[in-house]
Every structure is written in structure tokens, then in C-alpha cells.
Motif scaffolding. Structure first.
Motif, PDB file in Angstrom:
ATOM      1  N   ARG A 120      12.152  -1.237  -2.412  1.00  0.00           N
ATOM      2  CA  ARG A 120      12.801   0.097  -2.523  1.00  0.00           C
ATOM      3  C   ARG A 120      13.350   0.526  -1.577  1.00  0.00           C
ATOM      4  NH1 ARG A 120       7.646   2.069  -6.414  1.00  0.00           N
ATOM      5  NH2 ARG A 120       7.447   0.093  -7.437  1.00  0.00           N
ATOM      6  N   LEU A 122      14.974   3.872   1.097  1.00  0.00           N
ATOM      7  CA  LEU A 122      14.830   5.447   1.295  1.00  0.00           C
ATOM      8  C   LEU A 122      16.073   5.622   2.324  1.00  0.00           C
ATOM      9  CD1 LEU A 122      13.660   8.092   0.799  1.00  0.00           C
ATOM     10  CD2 LEU A 122      12.111   7.265   2.804  1.00  0.00           C
ATOM     11  N   GLN A 128      13.977  10.579  11.878  1.00  0.00           N
ATOM     12  CA  GLN A 128      12.827  10.622  10.739  1.00  0.00           C
ATOM     13  C   GLN A 128      11.976   9.628  10.749  1.00  0.00           C
ATOM     14  OE1 GLN A 128      15.453  11.671   7.613  1.00  0.00           O
ATOM     15  NE2 GLN A 128      14.871  13.852   7.588  1.00  0.00           N
ATOM     16  N   PHE A 141      16.051   2.406   4.965  1.00  0.00           N
ATOM     17  CA  PHE A 141      14.958   2.002   4.973  1.00  0.00           C
ATOM     18  C   PHE A 141      14.537   1.267   3.835  1.00  0.00           C
ATOM     19  CE2 PHE A 141      11.012   1.157   6.941  1.00  0.00           C
ATOM     20  CZ  PHE A 141       9.814   1.589   5.944  1.00  0.00           C
ATOM     21  N   TYR A 143      11.660  -0.643   1.766  1.00  0.00           N
ATOM     22  CA  TYR A 143      10.044  -0.803   1.826  1.00  0.00           C
ATOM     23  C   TYR A 143       9.536  -1.781   0.444  1.00  0.00           C
ATOM     24  CZ  TYR A 143       9.807   3.281  -0.894  1.00  0.00           C
ATOM     25  OH  TYR A 143       9.919   4.528  -1.773  1.00  0.00           O
ATOM     26  N   CYS A 144       8.221  -2.025   0.670  1.00  0.00           N
ATOM     27  CA  CYS A 144       7.837  -2.776  -0.279  1.00  0.00           C
ATOM     28  C   CYS A 144       6.532  -1.916  -1.178  1.00  0.00           C
ATOM     29  CB  CYS A 144       7.014  -3.818  -0.084  1.00  0.00           C
ATOM     30  SG  CYS A 144       8.244  -5.077   0.797  1.00  0.00           S
ATOM     31  N   SER A 145       6.644  -1.683  -2.585  1.00  0.00           N
ATOM     32  CA  SER A 145       5.754  -0.805  -3.389  1.00  0.00           C
ATOM     33  C   SER A 145       5.619  -1.337  -4.721  1.00  0.00           C
ATOM     34  CB  SER A 145       6.095   0.552  -3.265  1.00  0.00           C
ATOM     35  OG  SER A 145       5.013   1.408  -3.652  1.00  0.00           O
ATOM     36  N   GLY A 146       4.532  -1.055  -5.255  1.00  0.00           N
ATOM     37  CA  GLY A 146       4.418  -1.666  -6.636  1.00  0.00           C
ATOM     38  C   GLY A 146       3.022  -2.218  -6.859  1.00  0.00           C
ATOM     39  N   CYS A 179       1.182  -5.761  -1.880  1.00  0.00           N
ATOM     40  CA  CYS A 179       2.629  -5.710  -2.127  1.00  0.00           C
ATOM     41  C   CYS A 179       3.103  -5.625  -0.612  1.00  0.00           C
ATOM     42  CB  CYS A 179       3.009  -4.820  -2.807  1.00  0.00           C
ATOM     43  SG  CYS A 179       4.627  -4.504  -3.050  1.00  0.00           S
ATOM     44  N   ARG A 180       3.685  -6.510  -0.029  1.00  0.00           N
ATOM     45  CA  ARG A 180       4.030  -6.693   1.539  1.00  0.00           C
ATOM     46  C   ARG A 180       5.371  -7.258   1.616  1.00  0.00           C
ATOM     47  NH1 ARG A 180       2.294  -3.214   5.019  1.00  0.00           N
ATOM     48  NH2 ARG A 180       2.650  -4.861   6.592  1.00  0.00           N
TER      49      ARG A 180
ATOM     50  N   LEU B  95       6.526   3.208   7.999  1.00  0.00           N
ATOM     51  CA  LEU B  95       5.846   3.656   6.816  1.00  0.00           C
ATOM     52  C   LEU B  95       4.843   4.436   6.886  1.00  0.00           C
ATOM     53  CD1 LEU B  95       6.596   2.456   4.101  1.00  0.00           C
ATOM     54  CD2 LEU B  95       4.819   0.836   4.186  1.00  0.00           C
ATOM     55  N   LEU B  98       6.340   8.081   7.358  1.00  0.00           N
ATOM     56  CA  LEU B  98       7.187   8.478   6.159  1.00  0.00           C
ATOM     57  C   LEU B  98       6.171   8.879   5.170  1.00  0.00           C
ATOM     58  CD1 LEU B  98      10.154   5.805   5.850  1.00  0.00           C
ATOM     59  CD2 LEU B  98      10.167   8.143   6.457  1.00  0.00           C
ATOM     60  N   LYS B 103       7.729  11.551   2.564  1.00  0.00           N
ATOM     61  CA  LYS B 103       9.266  11.377   2.429  1.00  0.00           C
ATOM     62  C   LYS B 103       9.270  10.511   1.148  1.00  0.00           C
ATOM     63  CE  LYS B 103      11.231  13.399   5.785  1.00  0.00           C
ATOM     64  NZ  LYS B 103      12.614  14.387   5.734  1.00  0.00           N
ATOM     65  N   LEU B 104       8.262   9.675   0.778  1.00  0.00           N
ATOM     66  CA  LEU B 104       8.235   8.717  -0.136  1.00  0.00           C
ATOM     67  C   LEU B 104       7.620   9.471  -1.292  1.00  0.00           C
ATOM     68  CD1 LEU B 104       6.713   5.890   1.796  1.00  0.00           C
ATOM     69  CD2 LEU B 104       8.927   6.425   1.708  1.00  0.00           C
ATOM     70  N   LYS B 106       6.048  10.005  -4.527  1.00  0.00           N
ATOM     71  CA  LYS B 106       4.840   9.413  -5.197  1.00  0.00           C
ATOM     72  C   LYS B 106       4.534   7.901  -4.959  1.00  0.00           C
ATOM     73  CE  LYS B 106       5.507  12.615  -9.104  1.00  0.00           C
ATOM     74  NZ  LYS B 106       5.845  12.717 -10.499  1.00  0.00           N
ATOM     75  N   ASP B 107       5.231   7.155  -3.899  1.00  0.00           N
ATOM     76  CA  ASP B 107       4.935   5.895  -3.754  1.00  0.00           C
ATOM     77  C   ASP B 107       3.960   6.004  -2.686  1.00  0.00           C
ATOM     78  OD1 ASP B 107       8.282   4.006  -3.915  1.00  0.00           O
ATOM     79  OD2 ASP B 107       6.310   4.157  -5.041  1.00  0.00           O
ATOM     80  N   THR B 108       3.184   4.717  -2.943  1.00  0.00           N
ATOM     81  CA  THR B 108       2.147   4.440  -2.073  1.00  0.00           C
ATOM     82  C   THR B 108       1.869   3.160  -1.580  1.00  0.00           C
ATOM     83  OG1 THR B 108       0.424   4.117  -3.805  1.00  0.00           O
ATOM     84  CG2 THR B 108       0.521   6.391  -2.999  1.00  0.00           C
ATOM     85  N   PRO B 109       2.888   2.568  -0.611  1.00  0.00           N
ATOM     86  CA  PRO B 109       3.139   1.364  -0.372  1.00  0.00           C
ATOM     87  C   PRO B 109       1.689   0.981   0.548  1.00  0.00           C
ATOM     88  CG  PRO B 109       4.900   2.661   0.448  1.00  0.00           C
ATOM     89  CD  PRO B 109       3.830   3.650   0.014  1.00  0.00           C
ATOM     90  N   SER B 110       1.409  -0.282   0.200  1.00  0.00           N
ATOM     91  CA  SER B 110       0.281  -1.014   0.899  1.00  0.00           C
ATOM     92  C   SER B 110       0.382  -1.105   2.372  1.00  0.00           C
ATOM     93  CB  SER B 110      -0.383  -1.994   0.234  1.00  0.00           C
ATOM     94  OG  SER B 110       0.741  -3.031   0.385  1.00  0.00           O
ATOM     95  N   ARG B 111      -0.457  -0.809   3.179  1.00  0.00           N
ATOM     96  CA  ARG B 111      -0.512  -1.226   4.688  1.00  0.00           C
ATOM     97  C   ARG B 111      -0.872  -2.328   4.842  1.00  0.00           C
ATOM     98  NH1 ARG B 111      -3.090   4.410   7.384  1.00  0.00           N
ATOM     99  NH2 ARG B 111      -1.575   5.868   6.219  1.00  0.00           N
TER     100      ARG B 111
END
Lengths: 211, 146
Positions: A120, A122, A128, A141, A143-146, A179-180, B95, B98, B103-104, B106-111
Motif C-alpha cells: 500500500r 502513502l 512526517q 512511502f 508499506y505492507c498491510s492486510g 504481512c511483512r 511505520l 505514522l 496517518k494510516l 484504519k490500517d494496522t500493519p504488523s510490526r
């Protein structure tokens, strides 16, 4: 000429009334206008004097006749119109509420069926990013999500079972794939606000995977 | 104490092997950083603190796996556990920032996660009705902060 006018108006109103009667089925709406018109005529007769009574009597006869008819139809029309308006408004309100409900359902569904693990994007300024660089340059930027539930393996199921049974000393081991990023974009070169070139390493994802 | 030493030796050997594998893989800087992280964890282990993302093992009955098998066979289950604070990259820091600044949407990317990057070989066993079953990717072989 006047008679013709009134006759025409009367006919038009009769036609409208007939249409309304055909469209509507509720008989209760008819009752209200009749008593009001009769009360009006009584008031008129009481207020007039003897001499004027004679003269007005003639006028009032014709006027009363025509006025009573006109007033009857007008009142009927108004009452029907009001009823109709109320019903129409009620229907519209109900429809809107229904639509809102559907929308909320759709939204919920969308949320429930969240997207799988993916890359995804941004767009933010370098400042920032919050990594001690001060620059107004914008940067994309990634990033990975899902979700990664579809990528669970036997390892994950076994680990989950172990955790539920309390067989592990610490229950912190993760029993779901993550998800990385599986690859990072090349280093990013930018100019900060003090006009010095800076570089960021491993700042943005290039590809994602469930690991 | 006598039991601890051989385990530590084994772990050292494993980590060395893992490091060699990673180097030969030649993925890039990320791997180097990760190997450094492991070196730290190795040192921590020598001290006996046991921090970091580590491979742990537990002895189980196959029935404990809750995979629906009926058998008296046993196996060693290895899993990954431990924190990954030292393995955070710029990506992870960004991450976190942000996310903190919302700034994201509703996304909750995994750490960073302590996860297996390699699995033990398949294991076959005989159940109570004299049928063979094979388990794949059931146990971890190597761990890493990914």
C-alpha cells in the motif's frame, strides 16, 4: 360568463376529486370537511340584519351555493393533499432509513472482508516520517498491510493449540503469519531544509509477503 | 548446568549454520543487520539472559497437536518466540511513527515478527488404525525477525 367559469372550475375539481377517490381507499378522509362547511353557513346567516338580510339573502343564496361547493372541494382537496403528502414523506423517510441500513451493512461487510496482505502507498513529507530528518520534500512511502490467515501452516495450528493448552512457558509466540516486506526499495536521496543531501536506507517496502 | 552447556553448543552451531546460509543467500543489507541482531542475541545467551527471537522446543504427543490424529507417537515441536526490538529497520520506525500520528487510515500493519524462516523435515507416523500420516511444515527449524 361567471357561471361558465364556476362550472368549469367545478368540473375540474370534480374530476380531480374522482381521481383522488379512485386512487385512495381511506373513507375517513371524507368526513372532516362536511361539518366545517355547514358550520360556516350557519355563522353567515346569523350575522346578517333584517333589511340587508333580504338583499343579502338573494346574494348569499347564489354565493352560498357556489361558495359552499367551492369550499367543500377545496377542503376535500386540501385534506387529501395533506394526507398524501404525509404518506409520501413517510414513505420517503422509510426508504432513506432502509438505504442507510443497507449502506451500513455494506460497510460492515467491507470491513469484515478486509483485504489480503498487499503493498500500500502513502504520500507524506520526509519530516512526517519522524526519523530525525527535516525536509519538506514529499515521498511515496510503501508499506505492507492486510490479512495472512489464508497462509497459515501446520506450524501455526500446532502453536495455537499449544498456547491454548498452556503448554508453553510464555504465550507470546506468534501463531499467525506476518504481512511483512520481502524486499525494500532502493535508498532515497533528498535535500533537507538546511540544503544538505541525505540518504535513507530500507525506508519503504517494495514487495510484501506472508511470513 | 551440565545440561545447559550442550544446548548452548547446539544453538551456537545452529546459528553459525544459519549465518552461513544467510551470507550465501546474499539478499542484501537487511540480512546483514539481522545477522548482527543474532550475534547480539548469542552474546546475551552466553550471559544467560536468553533475549531475542529464539528457536525453542517442546516434547509432545501427536494427539496434543489437535490435528485430529489418534496415535501414541511422540515428536519434538520447535517454535519461534522472543522480542524483535533490536531488529527494527527504518521502515519499522517510520511505520511506528505514522501509526502513532494516525496517518494510516484504519490500517494496522504488523510490526517486526519472530517467525520461522525454515521448517523441519516432514514427519511420518503410524496412527492407531495402522495408517501412515505425514506432517509438513509442522515444526520450525530456523527463526528470524522478519
Amino acid at each position: 360568463m361567471k357561471l361558465w367559469k364556476f362550472a368549469a372550475i367545478g368540473l375540474i375539481l370534480c374530476g380531480a376529486a374522482l381521481l383522488l377517490l379512485v386512487l385512495k381507499v381511506t373513507p375517513s378522509s371524507r368526513a372532516p370537511p362536511l361539518p366545517s362547511s355547514s358550520s360556516t353557513s350557519l355563522t353567515v346567516s346569523n350575522s346578517s340584519s333584517s333589511i340587508e338580510f333580504g338583499g343579502r339573502q338573494r346574494r348569499t343564496r347564489s354565493a352560498d351555493g357556489e361558495n359552499s361547493l367551492v369550499s367543500e372541494f377545496m377542503e376535500m382537496f386540501q385534506s387529501f393533499t395533506e394526507g398524501e403528502l404525509k404518506q409520501v414523506i413517510g414513505t420517503l423517510v422509510e426508504r432513506k432509513a432502509h438505504r442507510d441500513a443497507q449502506l451500513s451493512k455494506r460497510t460492515k461487510r467491507a470491513k469484515k472482508g478486509s483485504k489480503p496482505c498487499s503493498l500500500r502507498k502513502l504520500v507524506v513529507t520526509v519530516s512526517q516520517l519522524g526519523i530525525a530528518f527535516v525536509s519538506d520534500e514529499t515521498i511515496a512511502f510503501h508499506y505492507c498491510s492486510g490479512e495472512c490467515d489464508a497462509s497459515r501452516k501446520n506450524y501455526d495450528f500446532v502453536l495455537e493449540a499449544m498456547k491454548k493448552k498452556g503448554l508453553l512457558r510464555k504465550n507470546k509466540a506468534r501463531h499467525r503469519p506476518c504481512c511483512r516486506p520481502t524486499a525494500y526499495e532502493e535508498d532515497f536521496l533528498f535535500l533537507d531544509n538546511s540544503f544538505q543531501y541525505k540518504t535513507i536506507h530500507e525506508f519503504s517496502a517494495k514487495a510484501c509477503g506472508c511470513i | 548446568s551440565s545440561d545447559v552447556e550442550p544446548q548452548m553448543k547446539r544453538d551456537r552451531v545452529r546459528q553459525k549454520a544459519a549465518a552461513n546460509t544467510e551470507k550465501s543467500g546474499g539478499r542484501g543489507r537487511g540480512e546483514r543487520k539481522r545477522s548482527r541482531g543474532r550475534a547480539r542475541s548469542r552474546d546475551d545467551r552466553v550471559k544467560g539472559q536468553g533475549r531475542g527471537c529464539l528457536l525453542k522446543e517442546i516434547h509432545l504427543n501427536v494427539t496434543d497437536l489437535d490435528l485430529g490424529y489418534r496415535t501414541k507417537e511422540e515428536l519434538i515441536f520447535r517454535y519461534c518466540s522472543g522480542p524483535c526490538h533490536d531488529a527494527e529497520t527504518n521502515y519499522d520506525k517510520i511505520l511506528n511513527n505514522l501509526t502513532h500520528n494516525k496517518k494510516l487510515d484504519k490500517d494496522t500493519p504488523s510490526r517486526t515478527c519472530c517467525r520461522p524462516i525454515a521448517f523441519d523435515d516432514d514427519i511420518s507416523f503410524l496412527d492407531d488404525s495402522l495408517e501412515y500420516h505425514t506432517l509438513k511444515k509442522h515444526s520450525a527449524k530456523k527463526c528470524a525477525c522478519v
